[in-house]
Enzyme design. Structure first.
Site, short mmCIF file in Angstrom:
data_model
loop_
_atom_site.label_atom_id
_atom_site.label_comp_id
_atom_site.label_asym_id
_atom_site.label_seq_id
_atom_site.Cartn_x
_atom_site.Cartn_y
_atom_site.Cartn_z
N TRP A 182 0.50 -1.44 -0.16
CA TRP A 182 -0.10 0.05 0.18
C TRP A 182 0.78 1.56 -0.18
O TRP A 182 2.29 0.71 0.52
CB TRP A 182 -1.09 -0.53 1.23
CG TRP A 182 -1.87 1.35 1.40
CD1 TRP A 182 -2.48 1.97 0.47
CD2 TRP A 182 -1.58 2.34 2.64
NE1 TRP A 182 -2.95 2.65 0.99
CE2 TRP A 182 -2.66 3.15 1.48
CE3 TRP A 182 -0.57 2.40 3.44
CZ2 TRP A 182 -2.30 4.36 2.63
CZ3 TRP A 182 -0.87 4.08 3.65
CH2 TRP A 182 -1.77 5.31 3.52
N ASP A 192 -15.67 12.21 -2.16
CA ASP A 192 -14.96 10.88 -1.97
C ASP A 192 -15.91 10.21 -0.35
O ASP A 192 -17.35 10.48 -0.64
CB ASP A 192 -13.59 11.50 -2.18
CG ASP A 192 -12.43 10.06 -1.78
OD1 ASP A 192 -12.48 9.24 -1.13
OD2 ASP A 192 -12.09 10.34 -3.21
N ASP A 193 -15.75 9.23 -0.32
CA ASP A 193 -15.62 8.91 1.28
C ASP A 193 -16.41 9.17 1.97
O ASP A 193 -16.06 10.66 2.02
CB ASP A 193 -14.70 7.77 1.61
CG ASP A 193 -15.63 6.68 2.07
OD1 ASP A 193 -16.85 6.45 2.01
OD2 ASP A 193 -14.67 5.84 3.22
N ARG A 222 -9.95 -2.58 7.26
CA ARG A 222 -10.88 -1.95 7.71
C ARG A 222 -12.15 -1.21 7.75
O ARG A 222 -13.29 -1.28 7.09
CB ARG A 222 -11.10 -1.17 6.24
CG ARG A 222 -10.47 0.45 5.95
CD ARG A 222 -10.77 1.59 4.61
NE ARG A 222 -10.33 2.87 4.99
CZ ARG A 222 -10.96 3.05 3.98
NH1 ARG A 222 -11.23 2.63 3.23
NH2 ARG A 222 -9.98 4.82 4.17
N ASP A 246 -13.75 2.21 -5.87
CA ASP A 246 -13.36 1.66 -4.96
C ASP A 246 -12.69 0.29 -4.44
O ASP A 246 -14.25 -0.21 -4.56
CB ASP A 246 -12.78 2.73 -3.58
CG ASP A 246 -11.96 2.75 -2.81
OD1 ASP A 246 -10.94 1.89 -3.41
OD2 ASP A 246 -11.58 3.91 -2.45
N MET A 247 -12.20 -0.60 -4.02
CA MET A 247 -12.31 -1.46 -3.32
C MET A 247 -10.96 -1.53 -2.74
O MET A 247 -10.04 -1.36 -3.34
CB MET A 247 -12.05 -2.81 -4.79
CG MET A 247 -12.07 -4.06 -4.64
SD MET A 247 -11.38 -5.05 -3.13
CE MET A 247 -12.48 -6.41 -3.72
N ASN A 248 -11.84 -2.01 -1.15
CA ASN A 248 -10.05 -1.53 -0.29
C ASN A 248 -10.14 -2.79 0.69
O ASN A 248 -8.88 -2.03 1.71
CB ASN A 248 -10.29 -0.27 0.88
CG ASN A 248 -11.17 1.07 0.15
OD1 ASN A 248 -8.95 1.29 -0.92
ND2 ASN A 248 -11.81 1.80 -0.23
N CYS A 254 -10.49 2.23 -8.82
CA CYS A 254 -9.43 2.16 -7.42
C CYS A 254 -9.36 0.77 -6.58
O CYS A 254 -10.08 0.82 -6.37
CB CYS A 254 -9.75 3.63 -6.98
SG CYS A 254 -9.04 4.42 -5.16
N ASP A 275 -2.66 5.84 -2.98
CA ASP A 275 -2.46 6.62 -2.52
C ASP A 275 -1.44 7.19 -1.73
O ASP A 275 -1.77 8.29 -0.69
CB ASP A 275 -3.10 5.93 -1.05
CG ASP A 275 -4.90 5.48 -1.39
OD1 ASP A 275 -5.61 6.35 -2.12
OD2 ASP A 275 -5.17 4.77 -0.69
C1 GLA Z 1 -9.13 4.10 -0.20
C2 GLA Z 1 -8.73 5.31 -2.15
C3 GLA Z 1 -8.77 6.99 -2.03
C4 GLA Z 1 -10.07 6.86 -0.64
C5 GLA Z 1 -10.08 6.42 0.24
C6 GLA Z 1 -11.58 6.74 0.83
O1 GLA Z 1 -8.27 4.73 -0.02
O2 GLA Z 1 -7.37 4.98 -2.44
O3 GLA Z 1 -8.45 7.55 -2.11
O4 GLA Z 1 -11.21 6.61 -1.43
O5 GLA Z 1 -10.51 4.95 0.12
O6 GLA Z 1 -11.87 6.01 1.98
#
Ligand code: GLA
Length: 727
Positions: A195, A362-363, A439, A474-476, A522, A544
């Site tokens: 990361w 964003d989020d 997360r 996104d996919m975290n 993302c 990021d």
């Molecule tokens: C990930 C993305 C970031 C942002 C966060 C939001 O980490 O890479 O750019 O969007 O999620 O939670």
């Protein structure tokens, strides 16, 4: 051009500069004959080495296993004497797994089919060879597909497996391709990371035994990109042999490279067999994703340009593919979860005043999400933050004169969400076990059709509820707890692949329903930056880590394969939120210029002098972006290698315009001017740089003067324009 030489039993696939050759032994076994610089003749059977011991099974039945042990099988299977890396394993109902594939027929045709449900290269200016192999005992039919595009030095491989028997079988391994390489001193080149430091180039000498890269995370991953090149020792940008493979897939993959007892190297690539078992019932077909193979006999630069041209012209489909993207400002690093309508409108107003064209929220705008521990799955707007609602916000942003974009994380579910309280069985989980969180979130089981349907419809409803021009998907977190309460016991091994197919399916629908939408993928930064995702979105958030110095390395690795136009790159505030480094605002702008370009900061809070630089940076972006979208990229110097400075050049296809980005990372006392050799210019062309005129030939052989700059982290952009070419 593809041809079959019947007399020699040779298949020959030619691109502009390369030949890929296969041949038959005993009219049965398909062997790999040659991959390299273009050959003229098809009289190539001798390259299979069949005239020396061991003989083919037909000539010497008593040594069939010895034959299998060293024959360069084009699509190797295990269990009958080939003890090297294999591509296919088929488990029958009797528990046995051996498959012997023999040649049956082939067809050559103009054009190329896309792969149903999977991302794939496309285009009419192409030609395809399909070779049918079969195993009489299992009833398995394997079709090897090879496609080439006019003017592009790449061979695209994929594989179709059909069960023609009456009973089901289980595919426990279906890789997409194999390549045997003759002895030599080779290294692997891959893109390793974590990361916030994705795709650092990494080289390892190839020794005896097997080595490779892989992921079993359900995403291609931060750790390894689905790319590996076998390169001759010491390969540079302009010298050396490169055999590159890039997988058009975004989930588990494996690349194995093996040097055997005879110093031969075999490289295989495909879906990782771990956690994979696919039930193939009578008459069913399984299609393995594509591998894009590129050979360059003259170093990495040519490989890079081949991938860039192929992906720009024959992979990305978005309406935005060749268009300049709006300069965006994203509020993630500006506010994290702490924002509301007024804050966003303040940012939007200032952004507009400085020439920015789109605001991306964003989020944190949905459910009751105030941090990363809730609400994924609850895709309805949080009106206590977005006062007035989403439509009001979008309208106000449009009234200010900006486009509007929004963030989603569709594949996830928070345990603290209305959706989870209603449908705990919609998360991936194994019977009797509490699924593990990362997360604070779980992964949705998208193999369950109603889950995918529900999530897609929630997203589509949001996109229809307001004027939204851009989505960041996104996919975290990686996939764990690979169990589905939807699939039967004998299909649990299909979850990882089905999950991926479901994501592809949702993105396909998104593109069909919202064809003008600018989709940016993302994954915790750049954890799914692969050709698979580029089929659906023309750009991907690269990392990021927005620190300009770290980005030099991340972007160098990314640019090795992926077109610059796909690389999400923003100017952020300092000290950088990931590394704490302070770099000049101008350097951050220059580094972001070779990507999509945008801002990720609170424009209302940065210093006046930084703010004042924004309009000039946007002017530069508008000037140079046409080159970024379509030009040829040349790597001139690498900070990752020299630990001092970075330099790359982009040249328009007609060679009339070019710009060079130079970043002096570390200042050196008593240093002298550098002369960096450029590439890709017209040798007898006169190029204007500032007030001066240089001959292209001189710039390429003797170099361009780069002054010593005072201070660390300083950058400059050098613009070149062809003014005359009369020599
Ligand atoms: C990930 C993305 C970031 C942002 C966060 C939001 O980490 O890479 O750019 O969007 O999620 O939670």
């Amino acid at each position: 051009m593809i041809l079959f030489d019947e007399k020699n039993s040779i298949f020959k696939i030619d691109t502009v500069n390369t030949s890929y050759v296969m041949g038959l032994a005993d009219e049965m076994y398909l062997g790999h004959v040659y991959y390299g610089d273009k050959l003229q003749s098809t009289d190539l059977t001798y390259l299979l080495g069949l005239e020396v011991n061991p003989f083919t099974p037909e000539q010497k039945p008593g040594e069939k296993v010895s034959f299998m042990d060293c024959f360069p099988m084009e699509y190797p299977t295990k269990g009958l004497g080939d003890f090297r890396e294999s591509c296919l394993s088929v488990k029958r109902m009797n528990g046995q797994e051996q498959t012997e594939l023999v040649y049956k027929s082939h067809v050559i045709y103009k054009g190329k089919q896309t792969l149903e449900g999977l991302p794939s290269t496309w285009g009419e200016d192409s030609e395809t060879l399909e070779i049918m192999l079969a195993d009489e005992i299992t009833g398995i039919q394997v079709t090897l597909l090879y496609s080439v595009f006019d003017g592009i030095d790449a061979v695209i491989k994929s594989v179709r497996v059909k069960n023609t028997a009456a009973e089901p079988v289980f595919l426990t391994k279906v890789l997409s391709g194999s390549l045997d390489i003759r002895p030599g001193s080779y290294e692997t080149l891959s893109l390793h990371g974590s990361w916030a430091r994705e795709r650092h180039m990494s080289r390892t000498p190839i020794g005896y035994g097997s080595m490779g890269i892989e992921t079993c995370r359900g995403i291609s991953g931060h750790q390894e990109n689905p790319f590996l090149a076998v390169v001759s020792e010491g390969t540079t940008q302009n010298t050396g042999e490169v055999y590159a493979m890039n997988f058009v897939y975004s989930s588990n993959f494996m690349v194995k490279v093996q040097k055997n007892q005879f110093d031969h190297i075999r490289a295989v690539m495909g879906i990782h067999p771990e956690n994979f078992s696919w039930k193939l019932s009578a008459g069913e077909v399984f299609t393995a994703p594509e591998v894009v193979m590129v050979y360059s006999g003259s170093g990495l630069g040519r490989m890079t340009q081949t991938y860039h041209d192929l992906y720009r012209n024959h992979l990305i489909r978005s309406a935005w593919k060749d268009k300049m993207r709006p300069v965006l400002i994203n509020n993630w690093e500006a506010t994290y979860f702490n924002f509301d309508t007024n804050k966003l409108l303040d940012i939007a107003r200032s952004a507009k005043a400085h020439g920015i064209e789109m605001l991306v929220m964003d989020d944190g705008w949905f459910g009751h999400r105030e941090s990363d521990n809730s609400s994924l799955g609850d895709w309805f707007v949080n009106e206590s933050k977005i006062q007035g609602g989403l439509k009001y916000l979008a309208d106000e942003i449009h009234n200010i004169g900006l486009k509007f974009g929004i963030w989603f994380e569709p594949e996830m579910i928070s345990p603290d969400s209305e959706l989870y309280r209603l449908h705990p069985e919609w998360a991936l989980r194994c019977e009797g076990r509490e699924p593990g969180q990362a997360r604070n979130q779980l992964v949705l089981d998208l193999t369950r059709p109603e889950t995918a349907e529900y999530i897609y419809n929630s997203i589509a409803a949001i996109l229809k509820s307001a004027a939204i021009e851009y989505v960041k998907w996104d996919m975290n977190r990686p996939l764990s707890d690979i169990g589905s309460s939807y699939l039967p016991a004998d299909q649990q091994g299909e979850i990882m692949h089905r999950q991926m197919l479901a994501v592809y399916g949702m993105q396909e629908r998104l593109l069909k329903d919202f064809p003008e939408l600018l989709l940016e993928n993302c994954s915790g930064g750049g954890a799914r930056f692969d050709p698979g995702m580029l089929y659906y979105s023309p750009q991907f958030w690269c990392s990021d880590d927005t620190d300009a110095v770290e980005r030099l390395i991340i972007q160098e690795g990314t640019q090795l394969i992926y077109p610059l136009s796909t690389i999400g790159a923003h100017v952020s505030d300092c000290p950088n939120h990931t590394t704490g480094r302070v770099t000049p605002f101008s350097t951050r702008g220059d580094v972001a210029l070779s990507g999509t370009f945008g801002y990720e900061l609170d424009i209302t809070k940065i210093s006046q002098s930084d703010r004042d630089e924004i309009p000039g940076q946007i002017d530069k972006f508008k000037k140079f972006n046409p080159l970024v979208l379509s030009g040829d990229y040349f790597r001139i110097a690498s900070y990752q290698e020299n630990h001092d400075y970075d330099c790359y050049q982009i040249v328009s296809k007609d060679k009339k315009k070019s710009f060079v980005t130079y970043v002096q990372v570390h200042a050196k006392p008593n240093a002298k001017k550098k002369y960096l050799r450029l590439q890709g210019l017209v040798p007898d062309g006169l190029y204007q740089i500032g007030e001066d005129i240089y001959l292209g030939d001189t710039l390429m052989k003797a170099g361009i003067p780069v002054p010593v700059i005072f201070g660390d982290y300083r950058s400059m952009i050098i613009e070149l324009n062809l003014v005359d070419s009369r020599f």
